[in-house]
Design an enzyme around this catalytic site. Structure first.
Site, short mmCIF file in Angstrom:
data_model
loop_
_atom_site.label_atom_id
_atom_site.label_comp_id
_atom_site.label_asym_id
_atom_site.label_seq_id
_atom_site.Cartn_x
_atom_site.Cartn_y
_atom_site.Cartn_z
N ASP A 1 -17.14 -42.95 -34.46
CA ASP A 1 -17.37 -43.56 -33.59
C ASP A 1 -18.33 -44.55 -33.91
O ASP A 1 -19.12 -44.12 -34.94
CB ASP A 1 -18.16 -41.85 -33.11
CG ASP A 1 -19.64 -41.55 -33.85
OD1 ASP A 1 -19.24 -41.18 -35.11
OD2 ASP A 1 -20.28 -42.16 -33.66
N CYS B 1 -4.92 -56.86 -23.96
CA CYS B 1 -5.50 -56.07 -22.53
C CYS B 1 -5.73 -57.24 -21.38
O CYS B 1 -5.21 -58.15 -21.28
CB CYS B 1 -7.20 -56.07 -23.39
SG CYS B 1 -8.40 -57.23 -22.71
N GLN C 1 -24.85 -34.19 -45.91
CA GLN C 1 -25.75 -35.10 -45.35
C GLN C 1 -26.10 -35.26 -47.06
O GLN C 1 -25.16 -34.94 -48.07
CB GLN C 1 -27.25 -34.51 -45.31
CG GLN C 1 -26.88 -34.65 -44.12
CD GLN C 1 -27.37 -35.67 -43.21
OE1 GLN C 1 -27.41 -36.62 -43.92
NE2 GLN C 1 -27.00 -36.26 -41.33
N CYS D 1 -8.29 -60.09 -20.77
CA CYS D 1 -7.18 -61.17 -21.80
C CYS D 1 -6.23 -61.96 -21.09
O CYS D 1 -5.79 -63.13 -21.07
CB CYS D 1 -7.12 -60.94 -23.35
SG CYS D 1 -8.50 -61.08 -24.14
N CYS E 1 -4.44 -61.03 -27.51
CA CYS E 1 -5.43 -60.02 -27.46
C CYS E 1 -4.13 -59.55 -25.92
O CYS E 1 -4.08 -60.26 -25.08
CB CYS E 1 -6.23 -59.51 -27.16
SG CYS E 1 -7.38 -57.73 -25.99
N SER F 1 -24.52 -32.91 -32.42
CA SER F 1 -25.52 -31.57 -32.16
C SER F 1 -26.46 -32.31 -31.41
O SER F 1 -27.71 -31.12 -31.28
CB SER F 1 -25.46 -30.97 -33.66
OG SER F 1 -26.09 -31.57 -34.35
N GLY F 2 -27.36 -33.07 -31.29
CA GLY F 2 -28.52 -33.76 -31.43
C GLY F 2 -29.49 -34.35 -31.90
O GLY F 2 -30.38 -34.89 -31.79
N GLY F 3 -28.76 -33.65 -33.44
CA GLY F 3 -30.05 -33.92 -34.46
C GLY F 3 -30.17 -35.93 -35.06
O GLY F 3 -31.04 -35.62 -34.88
N PHE F 4 -29.16 -36.67 -34.53
CA PHE F 4 -29.52 -37.84 -35.18
C PHE F 4 -30.09 -38.19 -34.04
O PHE F 4 -31.12 -39.21 -34.27
CB PHE F 4 -28.47 -38.74 -35.41
CG PHE F 4 -28.02 -39.75 -35.43
CD1 PHE F 4 -28.12 -40.60 -37.02
CD2 PHE F 4 -28.59 -40.94 -34.64
CE1 PHE F 4 -28.87 -41.69 -37.11
CE2 PHE F 4 -28.55 -42.03 -34.98
CZ PHE F 4 -28.46 -42.49 -36.61
N GLY G 1 -25.26 -39.44 -41.34
CA GLY G 1 -26.78 -39.98 -42.42
C GLY G 1 -26.44 -41.09 -42.79
O GLY G 1 -27.20 -41.56 -43.53
N ASP H 1 -28.16 -31.06 -37.81
CA ASP H 1 -27.91 -31.26 -39.11
C ASP H 1 -29.53 -31.99 -38.92
O ASP H 1 -29.88 -32.68 -38.36
CB ASP H 1 -27.43 -32.00 -39.87
CG ASP H 1 -26.96 -33.38 -38.69
OD1 ASP H 1 -27.44 -33.25 -37.67
OD2 ASP H 1 -26.32 -33.92 -39.71
ZN ZN Z 1 -8.52 -58.37 -24.56
#
Ligand code: ZN
Length: 442
Positions: A339, A379, A262, A382, A377, A144-147, A289, A197
């Site tokens: 996240d 990926c 919160q 790697c 790994c 929301s931009g709050g943080f 929070g 928030d």
């Molecule tokens: Zn990797």
């Protein structure tokens, strides 16, 4: 001697590649989604055709407090628990959208504060919202931009009406209220948006924590009212027009607004905040929070106690965490969405999470090391490059260092979540070797 060690490494690597492939197959929904998206693309509308819902959440399996599920959003089906890479300014720094798709990212996060300042909401809206603007066909969540405003410290002033703040770019003065934060997020057009928030600082006295929690509850009610009155103004409402499926009378799904709990580090205030937010009524709930400087044990305690007060049939989103161990731990506690900037930010500083511990790639010990960054790994980094090359790129300040490092770290996080989902679906708690992940590699 050298030869046999290299051989052992090759054998070990091929074994792990095979086992990773198996794990990917177990989490086949990611791949199925990928194929589905490709088949419908490239010209088709990204709005899911068969399941035109704003949001639905199904729990598929659970073990202890942990659960796996599917979160259906207008643009994609998301397998939970999920980690959402952070794309602050409509870009996950260093990684292009096609690579994010290949890594299996199902949902990414955008930051309203940054996009509001640059390029501006009107521009993004005109380009079809964030999905059209950044050419991302899967799900998006915006905060929301709050943080961010909270993080500006001396640059902000909070009143009941909203927050006045100064831009970190040019010092210009701006104002966010619950209403204008909703207006901005509707303009950005993410699948999931967040109530406005106030994030309480740490440490804080109880009176201040209570006042802040109560204002957040009033702001949640204002956020919801504005959202309900304007949710049909979403910028992708015309995505179906001009295509064969744009038929008259078809209901266009809307965004979904999540509420945020919160209450600082006070369990009673958190309980009250959860009850008041649930009373307002949202299709999903976030715990905000946290990770504001408190000890990790306290974060865990507050998460665990707050989760007890949230509805079991709704998605639960823990904002802004964490290390690889923490995302495993919080999944086990019953968190569905997370996240964090850690994997991407650490990568740009040459800090890489591996199955053997944290690697600081700048160290001289890697200068002539032919091994892959993480032998376990699968990926693309790697599979192809040596530690020596990655160390050279970093020491030479090459842009490619940031790109490759970020791809590996994100891959490590997303693979971890695949394994977590697989473990939960088998009925076992996912501990793996996560206790070593954030320690320096021996
Ligand atoms: Zn990797």
């Amino acid at each position: 001697m050298e030869g046999s060690r290299a051989h052992r490494r090759r054998v070990r690597r091929s074994f792990h590649t095979r086992s990773l492939t198996r794990l990917n197959c177990a989490g086949y929904r990611d791949d199925a989604l990928h194929r589905e998206t490709r088949r419908r693309s490239p010209n088709a509308s990204p709005l899911l055709q068969s399941q035109r819902v704003s949001l639905s959440f199904h729990i598929d399996s659970s073990t202890g407090k942990a659960r796996t599920g599917r979160l259906l959003t207008p643009h994609a089906e998301v397998s939970t628990p999920v980690f959402m890479p952070v794309g602050t300014v409509a870009s996950v720094k260093g990684v292009s959208q096609d690579i994010l798709e290949d890594l299996g990212a199902q949902i990414i996060l955008g930051n309203t504060y940054h996009l509001y300042l640059r390029p501006g909401i009107a521009t993004v809206r005109r380009m079809g919202g964030l999905h059209g603007f950044m050419s991302w066909r899967r799900a998006i969540l915006t905060d929301s931009g709050g943080f961010q405003v909270f993080s500006l410290n001396e640059l902000r002033k909070v009143t009941e009406e909203g927050v006045t703040f100064r831009s970190h770019l040019d010092g210009s003065s701006h104002f966010f209220s619950p209403e204008s934060a909703m207006e901005a997020q509707i303009g950005l057009g993410a699948d999931i948006i967040m109530a406005f928030d106030e994030c309480t600082e740490f440490p804080v006295d109880r009176a201040r924590a209570r006042a802040s929690m109560e204002m957040t509850a009033r702001w949640a009610a204002r956020s919801k009212k504005y959202f309900e009155d304007h949710k049909h103004e979403v910028p992708w409402k015309n995505e179906d027009e001009g295509t064969s499926r744009g038929h008259v009378g078809a209901a266009v799904p809307t965004q979904s607004l999540f509420g945020i709990v919160q209450g600082g580090m006070d369990r009673e205030l958190r309980k009250e905040s959860a009850e008041r937010t649930i009373e307002i009524g949202f299709p999903g709930y976030a715990i905000g929070g946290l990770s504001v400087g408190e000890p990790r044990e306290l974060t865990r305690e507050i998460v665990e106690s707050t989760l007890e007060h949230l509805p079991k049939d709704k998605p639960r989103y823990l904002m802004g965490v964490g290390t690889p161990e923490e995302i495993v731990e919080y999944s086990n506690l019953g968190v569905d969405m997370m996240d964090c900037v850690l994997p991407t930010r650490a990568a740009r500083h040459g800090l890489l999470f591996t199955s053997e511990g944290k690697v600081s790639i700048k160290q001289a010990r890697y200068a002539q090391d032919p091994a892959p960054l993480d032998p376990n790994c699968g990926c693309r980094v790697c599979q192809r490059y040596s530690r020596a090359y990655l160390r050279h790129l970093y020491a030479s300040n090459e842009v490619l260092a940031q790109v490759l490092n970020t791809i590996h770290n994100l891959s490590f996080y997303l693979d971890t979540m695949r394994r977590v989902r697989h473990s939960i679906s088998l009925g076992v708690e996912s501990r793996f070797l996560s206790s070593v992940w954030s320690r320096p590699r021996p």
